[in-house]
Design an enzyme around this catalytic site. Structure first.
Site, short mmCIF file in Angstrom:
data_model
loop_
_atom_site.label_atom_id
_atom_site.label_comp_id
_atom_site.label_asym_id
_atom_site.label_seq_id
_atom_site.Cartn_x
_atom_site.Cartn_y
_atom_site.Cartn_z
N HIS B 231 -70.37 29.53 -86.17
CA HIS B 231 -70.58 31.07 -86.14
C HIS B 231 -71.95 31.36 -86.61
CE1 HIS B 231 -69.34 35.00 -86.04
NE2 HIS B 231 -70.05 35.38 -87.12
N TYR B 235 -75.44 34.06 -85.36
CA TYR B 235 -76.76 34.55 -85.92
C TYR B 235 -78.04 34.24 -85.34
CZ TYR B 235 -73.13 36.84 -88.03
OH TYR B 235 -71.91 37.87 -88.44
N HIS B 382 -65.95 39.46 -75.75
CA HIS B 382 -66.60 39.76 -77.00
C HIS B 382 -68.06 39.20 -76.96
CE1 HIS B 382 -67.78 40.02 -81.19
NE2 HIS B 382 -67.95 38.60 -81.22
N PHE B 383 -68.26 37.84 -76.49
CA PHE B 383 -69.42 37.23 -76.86
C PHE B 383 -70.43 37.32 -75.66
CE2 PHE B 383 -67.22 33.15 -75.71
CZ PHE B 383 -67.75 32.75 -74.59
N HIS B 384 -69.92 37.78 -74.33
CA HIS B 384 -71.06 38.28 -73.75
C HIS B 384 -71.70 39.69 -74.12
CE1 HIS B 384 -69.47 35.26 -70.98
NE2 HIS B 384 -70.49 35.33 -70.33
N ARG B 446 -61.43 30.13 -70.89
CA ARG B 446 -61.69 28.80 -70.42
C ARG B 446 -60.82 28.35 -69.57
NH1 ARG B 446 -63.37 25.59 -75.75
NH2 ARG B 446 -65.32 26.04 -75.57
#
Lengths: 180, 556
Positions: B231, B235, B382-384, B446
């Site tokens: 995680h 950041y 989300h992480f895109h 995935r």
């Protein structure tokens, strides 16, 4: 002091007061924004706590371990499948995930059944997510996963592997049938 | 006083310093240019258009392509760009050369050696394990050794920055450190603390198993160590973007930095709160007690707070700039921002997408709510919005002034660069929204959804949006790569007398008014270690003392 003095616009005010070095200058809009931010976060925490404690929506927790190399002789895991605890009401399923299928692959329970799912893996990391329920857990070699759900709607619910487990990962799934 | 500081940072980078930063950008962009080729292939596969048989020279399988996509984009493009950009920020911000340039050189070339070492098994299909280190699925040892070298190289580059700062500090006691330098150091220190987890996982668990020294691995402990790093990695991607939004973007729009103090406070909070919350990636794990998961959920909420402060400060700085440019009314200042500047446009759009990323992140962190989306397509959706929008779009925006600054050549086709930004933005909106939706419907991440037997036909509309959105994103980033490549190799020079400056905004208030306790390292470092020990210590102790290295390795 500037800590206490609201400033209402974003003009470059020279706060030339000598002794401000211990205090952060915080604009009044910003102070309100900070309050709103904290308020939101506290509200969310209260909501998930209520969901966890009052509604009983729990995440998986530590349920002990099992040796992935000796599943064939381990109690329960050597014979995966459905177990009736209270007929028509309470059931348990032991599921072994193995590349690239679940055992058992098909499960049938009567309408109104409360089913506890116990799962482990015989090889690599897998996932177990049951359509339309909160049953969503990792299935990890060496660990025992457990979640439960209540089935009041007849129909077919797929459970799928959601962790990459190898080239056949995309076809790894099974079906739970809730009989009317 | 203001003048003093202005002259202090007037020193420009020397030619060799520019080359050093430039090599970072070259490797980063090269990695991105390969990594993004797999994006539309994956997205279109979901839509039912399978390009893999036709493009088998690119990847032997969906998963090999996905490994390349994840490693090259999320690990290599980011790490190389960030270390280069932060080196520039430190050298420029302090107005002095690196204390030990050779140390940074060693760090950088170690990263390059690591990249090549890891690339060999990936390309040979011997490391098709994606970019998460989840034993007992095992890759070739070269994959792990290479990535360890990349991480250690980045540590060494960080040490070079610390020594340089320490030298400056000795000569300038009592002066507030320049914000861009401060933010760079916080990012590198946080990264150093955070990557201890993955280093321990690889060196103590995975490699001994791959080499056959142990009977196998402990998959649960491995996951815990992985997410100790996993995680804060986010950041590490996002903090350099925050640096640019806080301290550079305001200058580019003709404004000032709204609050130096609160910017620093939010970076300190990121230092102490980025690491101790990894269990929120493990809400669905069997071997972690629910109570610890709940504590990490609370800590994850607390790290949302500095991001919300960032949102305010950045928007306020932009509003100040927009109003100085003549923008009137509630929203007029937005229109008055320099939207014709591609560097500004890409970064503004990055910030806009990141608002959705932040909201989704709070949902992910929400303990039991996470069961509705854990390991579904929602997560890559989300992480895109974080790594592929907030970070990547900001790095692209930075490149549009950085490459001209480093090369002394004008940006090629700035208008096309603006169009590219809107293109990528539009593609991301389509792609990301559709991924969130199919995730909530139950589609796993995935997974080549186009060949998964359990995907209902009714989802075709969403999956087509994934395919089309992913393809549009690819067009946007390909335009970026062509534009910076042509900019760098063209013959045309900047006209005589025109120079590109590194945009570093002044603070609205005198920086010396920032409280001294916001510029002192020791208390914050101690707080960081204490919070990590409290949040991770008991569980790590438990999992390590009960370790069972018994899961034999498997190849994909």
């Amino acid at each position: 002091m500037s800590d206490e003095t609201p400033q209402d616009d974003v003009s470059p005010s020279d706060s030339t007061d000598g002794d401000t070095k211990q205090h952060i200058h915080v604009d009044s809009y910003e102070r309100n924004w900070i309050r709103i931010s904290i308020g939101f976060l506290v509200f969310f925490v209260i909501m998930i706590t209520i969901a966890g404690l009052a509604l009983g929506i729990q995440v998986p927790t530590d349920e002990g371990r099992v040796d992935p190399n000796t599943l064939d002789t381990a109690p329960f895991w050597s014979e995966p499948g459905l177990r009736e605890i209270v007929p028509g009401e309470e059931y348990e399923v032991y599921i072994v995930a193995r590349r690239f299928s679940f055992e058992p692959r098909n499960i049938a329970v009567p309408k109104g059944a409360h089913v506890t799912f116990w799962a482990t893996s015989a090889d690599v990391q897998h996932g177990f997510a049951l359509e339309g329920t909160n049953v969503n857990m990792m299935v990890i070699p060496g660990q025992v996963s457990k979640l439960a759900a209540q089935f009041d709607e007849p129909g077919e619910y797929d459970f799928i592997c959601h962790e990459y487990c190898g080239l056949g990962h995309a076809v790894m799934y099974g079906t739970l049938t809730v009989e009317p | 006083m203001i003048e003093d500081r202005a002259t202090q940072s007037a020193r420009e980078l020397t030619k060799s310093e520019k080359w050093f930063v430039g090599w970072h950008v070259i490797f980063a962009t090269a990695a991105l240019s390969i990594g993004i080729q797999y994006g539309p292939m994956q997205a279109l596969q979901h839509a039912g258009v399978d390009l893999y048989p036709k493009l088998s020279f690119l990847a032997s399988s969906y998963y090999q392509g996905l490994t390349l996509h994840g490693v090259l984009n999320a690990l290599i493009w980011t790490t190389f760009f960030i270390t280069g950009f932060l080196t520039l920020a430190v050298v420029k911000g302090l107005g002095r050369p690196l204390k030990y340039p050779w140390l940074n050189q060693i760090g950088f070339w170690m990263m390059v050696v690591g990249l090549v070492t890891a690339a060999i098994p990936i390309l040979a299909n011997k490391a098709t394990v994606l970019y998460t280190f989840y034993p007992p699925m095992e890759a070739s040892s070269l994959f792990y050794i290479g990535l360890v070298l990349v991480v250690v190289g980045s540590w060494i580059e960080g040490y070079g920055m610390y020594f340089t700062f320490y030298e400056w500090r000795k000569e300038n006691p009592g002066t507030r450190s320049p914000f861009v330098v401060f933010a760079s150091l916080v990012t590198m220190v946080m990264w150093n603390i955070a990557t201890l987890g993955i280093a321990a996982e690889i060196l103590a668990i995975i490699l001994p198993s791959v080499f056959g020294w142990t009977a196998g691995t402990d998959p649960q402990l491995s996951r815990t160590l992985f997410w100790y790093t996993g995680h804060p990695l986010v950041y590490f991607w996002v903090l350099p973007a925050y640096l640019s939004w806080y301290a550079m973007l305001p200058k580019q729009v003709g404004g000032k930095m709204f609050s130096d103090s609160l910017a620093r406070l939010s970076f300190w909070l990121f230092l102490i709160l980025s690491v101790p919350l990894g269990f929120h990636h493990q809400f669905a794990d069997p071997g972690v007690p629910a109570g610890w998961k709940f504590i990490h959920a609370l800590l994850t909420f607390s790290v949302a707070f500095p991001s919300m402060m960032t949102l305010f400060t950045v928007v306020a700085s932009l509003e100040y700039g927009g109003r100085k440019r003549g923008g009137k009314g509630l929203f007029g200042w937005i229109k008055a921002l320099p939207w014709g500047n591609p560097s500004v446009t890409w970064q503004l759009l990055a910030g806009l997408l990141f608002i959705f990323g932040g909201i989704g992140g709070i949902v992910n962190a929400s303990y039991n709510v996470n069961l509705a989306l854990h390991n579904t397509a929602w997560i890559p959706g989300h992480f895109h919005l974080t790594v592929a929008s907030a970070a990547t779009m900001t790095f692209v925006g930075i490149s549009f002034w950085l490459v001209p600054y480093l090369t002394g050549k004008p940006l090629w086709r700035p208008k096309l660069a603006v169009i590219a930004g809107w293109t990528y933005f539009g593609g991301m909106l389509l792609f990301s929204n559709a991924m969130h939706v199919v995730g909530l419907l139950g589609a796993p991440r995935r997974t080549p959804l186009g060949s998964a037997p359990y995907i209902p036909g009714e989802w075709a509309g969403h999956l087509w949006r994934v395919g089309i959105g992913g393809t549009i994103m690819w067009i946007g980033l390909m335009l970026f790569i062509v534009i910076v490549a042509v900019t760098a190799v063209q013959r045309k020079k900047l006209p005589a007398g025109v120079t590109i400056e590194v945009p570093i905004a002044e603070s609205l208030h005198d920086v010396q008014d920032t409280p001294a306790w916001l510029d002192r390292w020791r208390p914050w470092l101690i707080a960081s270690v204490v919070i990590i020990l409290l949040s991770y210590g008991p569980q790590l102790y438990e999992q390590i003392t009960q370790v069972q290295l018994t899961s034999p390795g498997f190849t994909p």
